[in-house]
Design a protein around this motif. Structure first.
Motif: not given
Length: 132
Positions: A26-30, A76-91, A109-110
């Protein structure tokens, strides 16, 4: 902002969300989706996660409300649901890659979305895909 130690319900909610993140595939996908919207075949090519496991993990990410889908014809296209998820993954990428050693390094970095190593479509899809 309420501190986690002050609110048991919030602590429970955070733990449930972290359980969704706490699986390598799941982390790899995110991380892959951090670089932009992808189809299942693009995610599979980028992560080398086989189709049955990939479908299962994408379903978990949808249930955990970390990814969203968009249908275009049969794709079917997948994307992160919002900027909070993106921030968490970048962190997580910044912290656990060893790239940061201070709070200011982490902030740098983030601050910008990571667009390095974009996933290129393969095969006929690469030829037919129209870039936006």
């Amino acid at each position: 902002m309420t501190a986690i130690y002050e609110d048991r319900a919030m602590a429970d909610k955070v733990v449930e969300k972290l359980r969704v993140y706490a699986q390598p595939q799941r982390l790899m996908i995110l991380s892959c989706l951090l670089r932009g919207e992808r189809t299942v075949s693009e995610i599979e090519a980028a992560t080398a996660i086989g189709q049955p496991a990939l479908s299962q993990q994408l379903a978990e990410l949808r249930r955990g409300e970390l990814v969203k889908t968009r249908r275009e014809a049969k794709q079917v296209y997948y994307d992160l649901v919002d900027d909070q998820v993106a921030l968490c993954v970048r962190s997580m990428e910044a912290i656990f890659s060893g790239a940061v050693s201070s709070v200011s390094d982490l902030a740098t970095a983030i601050a910008e979305p990571s667009k390095v190593n974009p996933v290129a479509p393969a095969g006929a899809a690469a030829f037919a895909r129209i870039e936006r």
